[in-house]
Design a protein around this motif. Structure first.
Motif, PDB file in Angstrom:
ATOM      1  N   ASP A   1       0.859  -1.191   0.000  1.00  0.00           N
ATOM      2  CA  ASP A   1       0.000   0.000   0.000  1.00  0.00           C
ATOM      3  C   ASP A   1       0.887   1.230   0.000  1.00  0.00           C
ATOM      4  O   ASP A   1       1.831   1.323   0.804  1.00  0.00           O
ATOM      5  N   ILE A   2       0.610   2.163  -0.879  1.00  0.00           N
ATOM      6  CA  ILE A   2       1.318   3.442  -0.884  1.00  0.00           C
ATOM      7  C   ILE A   2       0.491   4.414  -0.061  1.00  0.00           C
ATOM      8  O   ILE A   2      -0.614   4.816  -0.447  1.00  0.00           O
ATOM      9  N   GLU A   3       1.032   4.798   1.109  1.00  0.00           N
ATOM     10  CA  GLU A   3       0.302   5.681   2.014  1.00  0.00           C
ATOM     11  C   GLU A   3       0.669   7.139   1.811  1.00  0.00           C
ATOM     12  O   GLU A   3      -0.078   8.034   2.201  1.00  0.00           O
ATOM     13  N   GLY A   4       1.834   7.385   1.204  1.00  0.00           N
ATOM     14  CA  GLY A   4       2.246   8.753   0.932  1.00  0.00           C
ATOM     15  C   GLY A   4       3.308   8.752  -0.139  1.00  0.00           C
ATOM     16  O   GLY A   4       4.075   7.803  -0.258  1.00  0.00           O
ATOM     17  N   ALA A   5       3.347   9.815  -0.947  1.00  0.00           N
ATOM     18  CA  ALA A   5       4.334   9.864  -2.022  1.00  0.00           C
ATOM     19  C   ALA A   5       4.606  11.300  -2.411  1.00  0.00           C
ATOM     20  O   ALA A   5       3.752  12.180  -2.234  1.00  0.00           O
ATOM     21  N   THR A   6       5.790  11.546  -2.938  1.00  0.00           N
ATOM     22  CA  THR A   6       6.337  12.839  -3.387  1.00  0.00           C
ATOM     23  C   THR A   6       6.642  13.780  -2.236  1.00  0.00           C
ATOM     24  O   THR A   6       7.395  14.718  -2.395  1.00  0.00           O
TER      25      THR A   6
END
Length: 564
Positions: free
Chosen positions: A166-171
């Motif tokens: 799961d990607i919970e935050g990016a950039t």
């Protein structure tokens, strides 16, 4: 002749170019997987998981790297400052779950397999290493070249593992996604299981089954057809079959066991359904003394088998059977590949072979094998083929079935496509290798060509395929079997046996096809496999032709001298 070949290579390379691939492809690879992309702003983003080394066998490693990359498939750009929630599952059981943070979007985790977990819930035994990142609460992070760690009951059993990300935050570490981007990827870990074949002569032959899916059970050997059988758990429900991209099993048998000797062909069955030749690959190249037969059962093949099953079948068992066939003499040709820019040779050789009984009007199974410069098989190959007639008209091509994954995938470096050819004549078969692995590594990429002669189609069920120095008219009186049996049992020594066979051939009592006489001294040691052949022949386990091959070997090697 050399200048003609170079001109042909340049002409072929001029027709085909190898594009520079971005990572828009998704699918299972050797030790890795890439999920289908999801929309994120103006990007199509996905996760790729890869294990290093790619081919892991249980018990052989204590340090495995798992890399998870989050990137835009449209530009092949890795997103930065990513918070990952990573879960590892096997057969519906959770093994690990934790948050991780990575600055450059390529998360590397050190996996340390550890057995002897006494907890009912295996995930409770997993220990994590790393420091919490200041701007991503709860997420483990390691500065510099270090890696966060997972130590526990991970990869301690062979089979298929689900890596859920799961990607919970990016950039930005402070950017939390309103809706999680969730991905499921799968990797296979191998486990070797040892078995023994008990022959009719009470010999014990070691066999290794290397399973990439689940533990196998109920191993059996049938002396009536020399077949090997085993089974393993598998869910045949359509919903599950749809998710499984490939089931990979290896059967390793010594080449000196005659029914599985080099050159033998095989048929494979899964739950009673014969599988396609492309799903059953024979590898005599990797080991000098061992044949590896691969069951590579793709989703299409699994679906075919599932559709053939009835309500009376076991829906939770996969039953695999391997049956050796007679030896087939093949015609073959080999060539190297060149790159399409400078026309320079790349470290790739391609061998194409086919059974000469197939000809005009047949779908001809061409065995295409990819070798590197050290004669090792090149794994995870993406390639295409093109067939041209004498007028340079294209009559067949296959560049793969999925536009997202260009090329045909040859996981083990061996593929057996069937190509329909209507007429006799000379044809040109071009091979275009796009690259290897999920990222289409261009190391072995290139293009090359071979000319093949196609003759008439011969009956497959009545004509024994031609073999060097062997014809189906071999005549051996039955009483000679007694001599062979006595020799195999040690009642006759090697010298007496050789002298007896020499006399029988010279007097015309035993007829052997014309065989080139070797220049040896006649005193070389007789290989054990020939004595085994004699025992099996005396007991009716192999036919006359197979026994004669051993006699021909003795003549060729100069161990046995035949005077004209």
């Amino acid at each position: 002749m050399l200048s003609i070949k170079i001109a042909l290579i340049i002409a072929i390379a001029g027709i085909f170019t190898i594009p520079a691939f971005t990572s828009s492809a998704f699918g299972h690879g050797l030790g890795g997987d890439q999920a289908e992309p999801l929309s994120f702003g103006d990007m199509e983003v996905t996760v790729r998981t890869e294990l290093t080394p790619s081919d892991i066998t249980v018990g052989e490693l204590d340090d495995i790297n798992m890399k998870i990359r989050f990137f835009d498939t449209l530009t092949d750009t890795t997103l930065e400052k990513v918070t990952y929630r990573v879960e590892l599952w096997q057969k519906g059981e959770l093994l690990a779950r934790n948050l991780f943070y990575d600055l450059d979007g390529e998360l590397n985790i050190k996996i340390e397999p550890k057995e002897n977990c006494n907890e009912v819930d295996l995930w409770r035994c997993t220990i994590y290493g790393g420091s919490e990142h200041v701007t991503a609460p709860g997420a483990l992070f390691v500065q510099g070249e270090g890696r966060p760690t997972m130590e526990g009951p991970i990869f301690v059993k062979g089979g298929l593992y689900n890596i859920r990300v799961d990607i919970e935050g990016a950039t930005s570490p402070k950017t939390v996604l309103a809706t999680l981007l969730s991905y499921d990827t799968f990797v296979s870990v191998a486990q070797e299981q040892d078995f023994l074949i008990q022959t009719a002569q009470a010999d014990e032959i070691p066999v290794v089954v290397k399973t990439y899916y689940d533990e196998v059970d109920n191993f059996e050997f049938d002396t009536s057809d020399n077949s090997i059988y085993f089974d393993m758990p598998f869910d045949w429900s359509p919903d599950y079959v749809e998710l499984v991209q490939v089931v990979h099993e290896e059967v390793r048998v010594p080449k000196d066991f005659a029914p599985y000797a080099e050159g033998k062909q095989f048929k494979g069955y899964v739950n009673g359904v014969e599988i396609d030749q492309r799903a059953l690959l024979n590898d005599p190249y990797t080991y000098e003394d061992t044949n590896i037969v691969h069951f590579l059962i793709t989703n299409a093949e699994l679906t075919k088998i599932s559709n053939a099953m009835t309500a009376n079948d076991d829906m939770d068992i996969m039953k695999l059977k391997l049956v050796p066939q007679s030896e087939v003499s093949k015609t073959s040709t080999e060539f190297y590949l060149v790159d399409t820019e400078n026309f320079e040779q790349v470290p790739t050789n391609v061998n194409i072979s086919w059974d000469g009984r197939y000809g005009a009007g047949d779908e001809i199974p061409f065995e295409i094998t990819f070798f590197d410069e050290t004669r090792n098989l090149i794994k995870d190959v993406h390639y295409a083929y093109y067939l041209f007639d004498e007028n340079n008209q294209e009559i067949a091509r296959n560049t793969g079935d999925d536009p997202n994954t260009p090329g045909i995938l040859s996981t083990e470096g061996i593929d057996v496509p069937k190509i329909a050819i209507d007429s006799q004549g000379t044809y040109r078969l071009d091979i275009l290798l796009y690259g290897t692995g999920l990222d289409y590594d261009p190391t072995y990429a290139g293009v090359g060509s071979a000319f093949i002669e196609i003759g008439p189609s011969l009956p497959k069920d009545t004509i024994t395929p031609p073999k060097p120095d062997v014809t189906p008219t071999t005549a051996i009186p039955d009483w000679i079997k007694n001599n062979a049996g006595w020799w195999a049992n040690g009642d006759i020594d090697d010298t007496s046996f050789v002298q007896g066979i020499q006399y029988l051939i010279k007097e015309g009592i035993m007829k052997i096809p014309p065989t080139t006489q070797g220049a040896g001294s006649g005193g070389n040691e007789i290989p054990d496999w020939i004595k085994n052949n004699a025992a099996w022949w005396a007991d009716g386990q192999i036919d006359d032709t197979s026994f004669v091959q051993g006699i021909q070997y003795l003549i060729k090697e100069g161990i046995m001298k035949i005077e004209s």
